[in-house]
Design an enzyme around this catalytic site. Structure first.
Site, short mmCIF file in Angstrom:
data_model
loop_
_atom_site.label_atom_id
_atom_site.label_comp_id
_atom_site.label_asym_id
_atom_site.label_seq_id
_atom_site.Cartn_x
_atom_site.Cartn_y
_atom_site.Cartn_z
N TYR A 108 0.83 -1.21 0.00
CA TYR A 108 0.00 0.00 0.00
C TYR A 108 0.86 1.26 0.00
O TYR A 108 2.08 1.19 0.17
CB TYR A 108 -0.95 -0.01 1.21
CG TYR A 108 -0.29 0.33 2.53
CD1 TYR A 108 0.51 -0.59 3.19
CD2 TYR A 108 -0.44 1.60 3.09
CE1 TYR A 108 1.13 -0.27 4.40
CE2 TYR A 108 0.17 1.93 4.30
CZ TYR A 108 0.96 0.98 4.94
OH TYR A 108 1.58 1.32 6.12
N ARG B 235 8.07 4.22 -4.96
CA ARG B 235 8.15 3.23 -3.88
C ARG B 235 7.10 2.14 -4.06
O ARG B 235 7.36 0.96 -3.78
CB ARG B 235 7.97 3.91 -2.51
CG ARG B 235 8.23 2.95 -1.36
CD ARG B 235 8.23 3.63 -0.02
NE ARG B 235 6.95 4.23 0.27
CZ ARG B 235 6.73 5.12 1.25
NH1 ARG B 235 7.74 5.52 2.01
NH2 ARG B 235 5.54 5.63 1.45
N ARG C 187 -8.46 -19.79 -1.55
CA ARG C 187 -7.34 -19.66 -0.61
C ARG C 187 -6.32 -20.77 -0.81
O ARG C 187 -6.62 -21.95 -0.70
CB ARG C 187 -7.87 -19.69 0.83
CG ARG C 187 -6.77 -19.41 1.85
CD ARG C 187 -7.28 -19.40 3.28
NE ARG C 187 -6.18 -19.10 4.21
CZ ARG C 187 -5.30 -20.01 4.63
NH1 ARG C 187 -5.40 -21.26 4.23
NH2 ARG C 187 -4.31 -19.65 5.45
N HIS D 165 -1.75 -20.87 -0.29
CA HIS D 165 -0.56 -20.03 -0.07
C HIS D 165 0.17 -19.71 -1.38
O HIS D 165 0.68 -18.62 -1.58
CB HIS D 165 0.42 -20.71 0.88
CG HIS D 165 -0.02 -20.66 2.31
ND1 HIS D 165 -1.15 -21.30 2.77
CD2 HIS D 165 0.52 -20.05 3.39
CE1 HIS D 165 -1.29 -21.09 4.06
NE2 HIS D 165 -0.28 -20.32 4.47
N LYS E 180 6.41 -1.78 1.74
CA LYS E 180 5.24 -1.22 2.41
C LYS E 180 4.12 -2.26 2.35
O LYS E 180 3.15 -2.15 1.59
CB LYS E 180 4.84 0.13 1.80
CG LYS E 180 4.11 1.02 2.81
CD LYS E 180 4.24 2.48 2.47
CE LYS E 180 3.32 3.37 3.29
NZ LYS E 180 3.43 3.25 4.73
N GLU F 186 12.66 2.79 13.71
CA GLU F 186 11.72 3.82 13.28
C GLU F 186 10.53 3.79 14.23
O GLU F 186 10.66 3.23 15.32
CB GLU F 186 11.31 3.60 11.81
CG GLU F 186 10.69 2.24 11.55
CD GLU F 186 10.26 2.05 10.09
OE1 GLU F 186 10.05 3.03 9.39
OE2 GLU F 186 10.12 0.88 9.69
N LEU G 160 11.19 1.50 6.75
CA LEU G 160 10.57 2.00 5.53
C LEU G 160 11.33 3.25 5.09
O LEU G 160 11.61 4.12 5.92
CB LEU G 160 9.10 2.36 5.77
CG LEU G 160 8.40 2.72 4.47
CD1 LEU G 160 8.06 1.48 3.67
CD2 LEU G 160 7.15 3.53 4.73
N1 PDD Z 1 3.10 5.50 7.24
N2 PDD Z 1 7.75 4.10 8.62
C1 PDD Z 1 6.60 3.42 8.65
C2 PDD Z 1 6.57 2.10 9.35
C3 PDD Z 1 5.46 3.94 8.02
O1 PDD Z 1 4.31 3.24 8.03
C4 PDD Z 1 5.52 5.22 7.40
C5 PDD Z 1 4.33 5.81 6.69
C6 PDD Z 1 6.75 5.90 7.41
C7 PDD Z 1 6.93 7.26 6.73
O2 PDD Z 1 6.82 7.14 5.34
P1 PDD Z 1 6.39 8.38 4.44
O3 PDD Z 1 7.27 9.50 4.82
O4 PDD Z 1 6.61 7.91 3.05
O5 PDD Z 1 4.94 8.67 4.75
C8 PDD Z 1 7.84 5.32 8.03
C9 PDD Z 1 1.89 5.87 6.56
C10 PDD Z 1 1.64 7.33 6.61
C11 PDD Z 1 0.74 5.03 7.08
O6 PDD Z 1 0.93 3.82 7.17
O7 PDD Z 1 -0.35 5.56 7.34
#
Ligand code: PDD
Length: 291
Positions: free
Chosen positions: A35, A54, A103, A105, A149, A181, A205
């Site tokens: 996503y 990304r 379903r 895997h 992501k 993070e 991320l």
């Molecule tokens: N989150 N790290 C994680 C684990 C994240 O889920 C996000 C973003 C970031 C920052 O990424 P960016 O600067 O590209 O938004 C770092 C989004 C906003 C979310 O899951 O809602």
């Protein structure tokens, strides 16, 4: 909150009421998808190309084939805003899954990926941006591929919920002593005029706003050091801040109930917030103007 009824599904636009999600959807059953969350200011995307880049990196990493180019997805996302007559501050949530299939895997053969995207209003968190937020620390128990992501967000959800239950905004994650993070944002400290953050490895991320923070620091001649920092460093920092598309550059003023310095956002954090507002063409509700 406004309801935006036009949703992007596959590669066409559908009214929200006509959406049907099959139960055997791989995103639903396996979290088999990826996503993006893209920020909108005054009806225009911020960092759209970075998010689309990304998106394609995540798709490649999990071997989901989307029969569309980056340019086509960009056009579709632009049309989504037009169709919804979006003019305010908001965000688009976009999700691609491996598709709908019985379903199993193993990847299904010849099943098209499912793509969904929709728009939501999202006013800026002005009070938090001005005053800063409280956080907690939590062990980072996620997998090794956090640069993807992925829809698999259970550890992130549990960490954020723990923060919420402790009256906090975010959970700062650490693997052993090393801070990685946050549950949904990147994290930084400032010490002796230098910004420190975790390197852009597979363990975090690679945030689109993080990329911008690095650029702002370079523009401002502030050192941006990607050697990482420890949990202890957090409490000894001059400033702490986090970043994401929804949180922007957010000052952190308390961690595990301990105040950072005098408990107000620091000067480097403020400069980065100003750069962010300039870069995103934010003219109204400007943080520094309203301080
Ligand atoms: N989150 N790290 C994680 C684990 C994240 O889920 C996000 C973003 C970031 C920052 O990424 P960016 O600067 O590209 O938004 C770092 C989004 C906003 C979310 O899951 O809602």
């Amino acid at each position: 909150m406004a309801i935006y009824p036009i949703v992007l599904t596959q590669q066409t636009f559908t009214h929200q009421d006509n959406l049907t999600y099959p139960f055997e959807e791989r995103g639903l059953q396996f979290g088999d998808g990826i996503y993006e969350v893209i920020r909108i200011y005054n009806g225009s995307y911020y960092l759209l190309n970075e998010h689309v880049d990304r998106l394609f990196r995540s798709l490649d990493a999990v071997k989901i084939k989307l029969p569309a180019t980056k340019e086509e997805i960009t056009d579709l996302l632009l049309h989504l805003l037009e169709k919804n007559e979006m003019t305010s501050d908001g965000k688009v949530y976009l999700q691609v899954t491996r598709g709908s299939a019985p379903r199993d895997h193993v990847f299904p053969a010849d099943v098209p990926a499912n793509l969904y995207a929709y728009v939501q209003d999202l006013p800026r968190h002005l009070e938090n941006l001005q005053k800063g937020v409280s956080t907690i620390t939590e062990p980072d128990v996620r997998w090794e591929n956090c640069y993807i992501k992925s829809l698999n967000l259970l550890p992130n959800v549990l960490a954020k919920q723990e923060a919420k239950e402790q009256g906090c905004y975010e959970a700062i994650l650490h693997r052993d002593d090393l801070v990685t993070e946050c549950s949904s944002s990147n994290i930084y400290i400032v010490k002796n005029g230098v910004i420190y953050t975790h390197p852009a490895t597979n363990r975090i991320l690679h945030g689109c706003v993080r990329m911008r923070v690095e650029k702002f620091a370079t523009d401002l001649s502030i050192s941006f050091n990607e050697s990482g920092f420890t949990k202890d460093d957090l409490f000894d920092a001059d400033e702490v801040f986090l970043s994401s598309s929804t949180s922007e550059v957010m000052p952190v003023i308390r961690i595990n109930q301990k105040q950072i310095q005098d408990g107000t956002p620091g000067p480097i954090t403020r400069k980065l917030q100003q750069e962010y507002e300039r870069d995103a063409n934010i003219t109204e509700n400007n943080i520094t103007h309203s301080l």
